[in-house]
Design a protein around this motif. Structure first.
Motif, short mmCIF file in Angstrom:
data_model
loop_
_atom_site.label_atom_id
_atom_site.label_comp_id
_atom_site.label_asym_id
_atom_site.label_seq_id
_atom_site.Cartn_x
_atom_site.Cartn_y
_atom_site.Cartn_z
N ASP A 1 0.83 -1.20 0.00
CA ASP A 1 0.00 0.00 0.00
C ASP A 1 0.87 1.25 0.00
O ASP A 1 1.51 1.56 1.01
CB ASP A 1 -0.90 -0.03 1.24
CG ASP A 1 -1.85 1.16 1.29
OD1 ASP A 1 -1.80 2.02 0.38
OD2 ASP A 1 -2.64 1.23 2.26
N PRO A 2 0.89 2.00 -1.09
CA PRO A 2 1.72 3.21 -1.14
C PRO A 2 1.25 4.31 -0.18
O PRO A 2 1.97 5.27 0.04
CB PRO A 2 1.62 3.67 -2.60
CG PRO A 2 0.41 3.03 -3.14
CD PRO A 2 0.19 1.76 -2.37
N LEU A 3 0.07 4.13 0.42
CA LEU A 3 -0.41 5.12 1.41
C LEU A 3 -0.18 4.67 2.85
O LEU A 3 -0.73 5.24 3.79
CB LEU A 3 -1.89 5.43 1.17
CG LEU A 3 -2.22 6.05 -0.20
CD1 LEU A 3 -3.70 6.34 -0.32
CD2 LEU A 3 -1.42 7.33 -0.43
N SER A 4 0.62 3.62 3.02
CA SER A 4 0.87 3.10 4.38
C SER A 4 1.37 4.15 5.36
O SER A 4 0.96 4.15 6.53
CB SER A 4 1.94 2.00 4.33
OG SER A 4 1.39 0.77 4.04
N VAL A 5 2.27 5.02 4.90
CA VAL A 5 2.85 5.98 5.85
C VAL A 5 1.79 6.98 6.34
O VAL A 5 1.60 7.11 7.55
CB VAL A 5 4.11 6.66 5.26
CG1 VAL A 5 4.61 7.77 6.19
CG2 VAL A 5 5.21 5.61 5.03
N PRO A 6 1.06 7.67 5.44
CA PRO A 6 0.01 8.56 5.97
C PRO A 6 -1.07 7.82 6.77
O PRO A 6 -1.57 8.35 7.78
CB PRO A 6 -0.58 9.23 4.72
CG PRO A 6 0.06 8.62 3.53
CD PRO A 6 1.28 7.88 3.99
N LYS A 7 -1.42 6.59 6.37
CA LYS A 7 -2.43 5.84 7.13
C LYS A 7 -1.92 5.50 8.53
O LYS A 7 -2.66 5.57 9.52
CB LYS A 7 -2.81 4.56 6.38
CG LYS A 7 -3.71 4.80 5.17
CD LYS A 7 -4.03 3.48 4.47
CE LYS A 7 -4.85 3.71 3.21
NZ LYS A 7 -4.98 2.47 2.42
N THR A 8 -0.64 5.12 8.61
CA THR A 8 -0.06 4.80 9.91
C THR A 8 0.00 6.04 10.80
O THR A 8 -0.27 5.98 12.01
CB THR A 8 1.35 4.20 9.73
OG1 THR A 8 1.23 3.03 8.92
CG2 THR A 8 1.98 3.82 11.06
N ALA A 9 0.31 7.19 10.17
CA ALA A 9 0.35 8.45 10.94
C ALA A 9 -1.01 8.73 11.55
O ALA A 9 -1.12 9.10 12.73
CB ALA A 9 0.77 9.60 10.02
N LYS A 10 -2.06 8.52 10.77
CA LYS A 10 -3.41 8.80 11.26
C LYS A 10 -3.76 7.85 12.40
O LYS A 10 -4.28 8.26 13.44
CB LYS A 10 -4.43 8.67 10.12
CG LYS A 10 -5.84 8.99 10.58
CD LYS A 10 -6.84 9.07 9.46
CE LYS A 10 -8.20 9.56 9.95
NZ LYS A 10 -8.66 8.98 11.22
N LEU A 11 -3.45 6.57 12.20
CA LEU A 11 -3.77 5.59 13.24
C LEU A 11 -3.00 5.89 14.53
O LEU A 11 -3.54 5.78 15.63
CB LEU A 11 -3.46 4.18 12.74
CG LEU A 11 -3.95 3.09 13.68
CD1 LEU A 11 -4.63 1.98 12.90
CD2 LEU A 11 -2.83 2.54 14.54
N MET A 12 -1.74 6.28 14.39
CA MET A 12 -0.94 6.58 15.58
C MET A 12 -1.54 7.80 16.32
O MET A 12 -1.66 7.78 17.55
CB MET A 12 0.52 6.85 15.20
CG MET A 12 1.26 5.59 14.78
SD MET A 12 3.07 5.76 14.77
CE MET A 12 3.29 6.91 13.45
N ALA A 13 -1.91 8.83 15.53
CA ALA A 13 -2.49 10.03 16.16
C ALA A 13 -3.81 9.67 16.85
O ALA A 13 -4.05 10.07 18.00
CB ALA A 13 -2.72 11.11 15.10
N ASP A 14 -4.64 8.86 16.19
CA ASP A 14 -5.93 8.45 16.77
C ASP A 14 -5.74 7.62 18.03
O ASP A 14 -6.63 7.58 18.89
CB ASP A 14 -6.76 7.65 15.75
CG ASP A 14 -7.26 8.53 14.61
OD1 ASP A 14 -7.14 9.77 14.72
OD2 ASP A 14 -7.75 7.98 13.60
N SER A 15 -4.62 6.92 18.12
CA SER A 15 -4.41 6.06 19.29
C SER A 15 -3.71 6.81 20.43
O SER A 15 -3.25 6.20 21.39
CB SER A 15 -3.63 4.80 18.90
OG SER A 15 -2.28 5.13 18.67
N GLY A 16 -3.58 8.13 20.28
CA GLY A 16 -3.09 8.94 21.39
C GLY A 16 -1.60 9.26 21.36
O GLY A 16 -1.07 9.85 22.30
N ILE A 17 -0.90 8.88 20.29
CA ILE A 17 0.52 9.21 20.19
C ILE A 17 0.64 10.70 19.82
O ILE A 17 -0.13 11.20 19.00
CB ILE A 17 1.20 8.29 19.15
CG1 ILE A 17 1.22 6.85 19.70
CG2 ILE A 17 2.62 8.76 18.82
CD1 ILE A 17 1.63 5.80 18.70
N SER A 18 1.59 11.40 20.43
CA SER A 18 1.69 12.85 20.26
C SER A 18 2.02 13.22 18.81
O SER A 18 2.64 12.44 18.08
CB SER A 18 2.76 13.43 21.18
OG SER A 18 4.05 13.08 20.68
#
Ligand SMILES: [Zn+2]
Length: 300
Positions: free
Chosen positions: A222-239
């Motif tokens: 998935d070429p969008l893995s990095v932005p998707k991971t960023a969103k998931l990390m932010a949603d899970s409370g990572i600063s």
């Protein structure tokens, strides 16, 4: 803004570039690798390296994404000694070209004697050229392969702060961090590492020296893995700062040591002009309207 520091864009479509640019990916790093079947002679290797450094860089720019490369002989093809010898002769000429941010991706696949030989020769090349290194860790026997890679890198007197160990997982992260290397994670839809597991690792280990990439290629990825991971990390409370480190700033910090990659490249790029040609060729097909600076669809 995101950087995808491991993406085999030569296998992807223009739709992928457009989607990546839209999602905020400003730069990609394309490591030289195996192309799905073995090359039979050095000529096809030479053309491949010219392609990723030339037309692929141009093509990315035409869609608003800055493109960089890692140059190296991959471990699978290191097992063809005749090919490997010939590739080693041409690598220094390619590794010193514009836009090359590391030697890579190199390392072990089946951990054979020939893989070991060409891995060591390329570590020496990286040291001689003062380039960072991207390490591919094997899918089989990963823990031993990763440990052995790090042993050999240190034996060859490379500074771990200039070396990224890629395809890291829960099994290998502790050792990679303890020994001072950067740890990169290939976020795949089905294997290697998922965005959820990546978020859990950032919570456990912190964001320092951790890097997310897509490793997108000709397979299911998935070429969008990095932005998707960023969103998931932010949603899970990572600063926001930790998300920025893992999906942007850490990759820039280590690969920027090459002197070939800087924020100014994408903060003040040339405007997109799809009338531009590369060796007489365009990214457009007949009847398409080119994106031009004055059309307002450029990379503002
Ligand atoms: Zn790869």
């Amino acid at each position: 803004m995101f950087i995808d520091p491991h993406a085999h864009m030569i296998s992807r479509t223009t739709d992928d570039y457009e989607a990546m640019a839209k999602a905020g990916v400003v730069a990609v790093i394309e490591p030289a690798f195996w192309i799905g079947q073995a090359r039979t002679n050095v000529g096809s290797y030479r053309d491949y390296l010219s392609h990723i450094l030339g037309f692929e860089r141009f093509r990315a720019g035409q869609f608003g994404v800055r493109h960089y490369c890692c140059i190296g002989l991959n471990s699978k093809e290191a097992n063809n000694e005749e090919l490997a010898e010939a590739v080693m002769d041409i690598l220094p000429g390619f590794a010193t070209k514009e836009g090359v941010v590391a030697i890579g991706e190199i390392g072990y696949d089946e951990q054979t004697a020939l893989e070991d030989k060409y891995f060591r020769l390329q570590l020496d090349l990286a040291r001689d050229l003062d380039l960072p290194v991207m390490i591919h860790t094997p899918h089989r026997d990963k823990k031993r392969g990763a440990s052995r890679s790090m042993d050999v890198i240190l034996e060859h007197k490379l500074d771990p702060s200039r070396v990224v160990i890629d395809h890291v997982n829960e099994e290998t992260i502790q050792e990679v961090k303890d020994r001072g290397f950067w740890a990169a994670f290939s976020i795949y839809p089905h294997s290697k590492m998922t965005a959820e597991r990546m978020a859990a690792l950032v919570k456990t280990y912190g964001a320092e020296r951790l890097i997310a990439d897509s490793a997108c290629d000709w397979g299911v990825s998935d070429p969008l893995s990095v932005p998707k991971t960023a969103k998931l990390m932010a949603d899970s409370g990572i600063s926001a700062e930790d998300v920025r480190l893992v999906t942007y700033a850490n990759a820039l910090a280590v690969y920027g040591k090459s002197g070939q990659m800087a924020e100014a490249d994408w903060l003040s790029p040339e405007p997109i002009d799809q009338r531009t040609l590369y060796q007489g060729n365009t990214v457009l097909r007949g009847g398409q309207t080119p994106r031009m600076p004055q059309s307002g669809s450029g990379n503002e």
